[in-house]
Design an enzyme around this catalytic site. Structure first.
Site, PDB file in Angstrom:
ATOM      1  CB  VAL A 146      -0.941  -0.017   1.225  1.00 25.11           C
ATOM      2  CG1 VAL A 146      -1.828   1.222   1.234  1.00 25.11           C
ATOM      3  CG2 VAL A 146      -1.796  -1.286   1.230  1.00 25.11           C
ATOM      4  N   PRO A 147       1.278   1.716  -1.196  1.00 27.60           N
ATOM      5  CG  PRO A 147       1.267   2.348  -3.449  1.00 27.60           C
ATOM      6  CD  PRO A 147       0.551   1.471  -2.447  1.00 27.60           C
ATOM      7  CB  CYS A 148       2.205   5.402   2.493  1.00 26.03           C
ATOM      8  SG  CYS A 148       3.272   4.265   3.365  1.00 26.03           S
ATOM      9  CG  HIS A 149       6.916   4.220  -1.495  1.00 29.07           C
ATOM     10  ND1 HIS A 149       6.132   3.084  -1.343  1.00 29.07           N
ATOM     11  CD2 HIS A 149       7.338   4.219  -2.778  1.00 29.07           C
ATOM     12  CE1 HIS A 149       6.104   2.432  -2.491  1.00 29.07           C
ATOM     13  NE2 HIS A 149       6.819   3.096  -3.377  1.00 29.07           N
ATOM     14  NE  ARG A 150       4.384   3.346  -6.093  1.00 29.31           N
ATOM     15  CZ  ARG A 150       3.830   2.198  -6.435  1.00 29.31           C
ATOM     16  NH1 ARG A 150       2.507   2.097  -6.554  1.00 29.31           N
ATOM     17  NH2 ARG A 150       4.591   1.147  -6.668  1.00 29.31           N
TER      18      ARG A 150
END
Length: 179
Positions: A146-150
């Protein structure tokens, strides 16, 4: 009947050990995150899981890591450059209605792209809830998949990341967002 212990794997991603924990019966990732200098064994993942879902966490972890299968294979493929490999992995985490919307919106941000916290709030259906969207990122238990780094700041800054901005920057470089 007691449920099986949770499966787990550790895969090197952008030079850092990434830990994934999932339920073996459905393959859904329940927690994921990077080992850091302050948490070299990523034990905080189980601590966070215990706080959010004590019953699930009470199953404990399997005695040894899982080396093969959908989760470790997808993580290794991602680490090797197939930034879409993790998109098919199922995830499950306790959610509030809005946080669930934020996490689903995060999964729609494709590898190789980044959006601002403001854009994320709009994607989640509440354009004025920018702080709540940021909180959804901060409380995401399944980092990377769940790409919160994006998610980045409106001014172009990286913003926060639970596992440190160095890892966030490395992930964005790996995905081609930063040069």
């Amino acid at each position: 009947m007691n449920a099986a212990p949770l499966s787990w794997a550790v895969v090197d991603v952008v030079g850092h050990p990434f830990h994934a924990i999932w339920t073996p019966e459905d393959g859904a990732i329940r927690a994921g995150g990077f080992a850091t200098e302050g948490d070299p064994g990523a034990t905080s993942l189980m601590t966070r899981l215990e706080a959010l879902d004590p019953e699930l966490a009470s199953r404990g972890l399997a005695a040894s890591a899982t080396a093969e299968g959908a989760v470790p294979d997808a993580l290794r493929a991602y680490a090797a450059g197939d930034i879409t490999a993790i998109d098919v992995l199922p995830v499950a985490q306790p959610e509030t209605p809005f946080r669930g919307d934020v996490w689903r919106a995060l999964r729609e941000v494709p590898g190789g792209a980044a959006v601002t916290y403001t854009e994320l709030a709009a994607l989640a259906g509440r354009p004025s809830a920018v702080r709540a969207a940021a909180s959804g990122c901060a409380n995401n238990l399944v980092a990377l998949v769940v790409p919160c780094h994006r998610i980045v700041r409106t001014d172009g800054g990286l913003g926060g990341f639970l596992f440190g901005t160095e890892i966030k920057e490395a992930l964005l470089r790996h995905e081609g967002v930063l040069l």
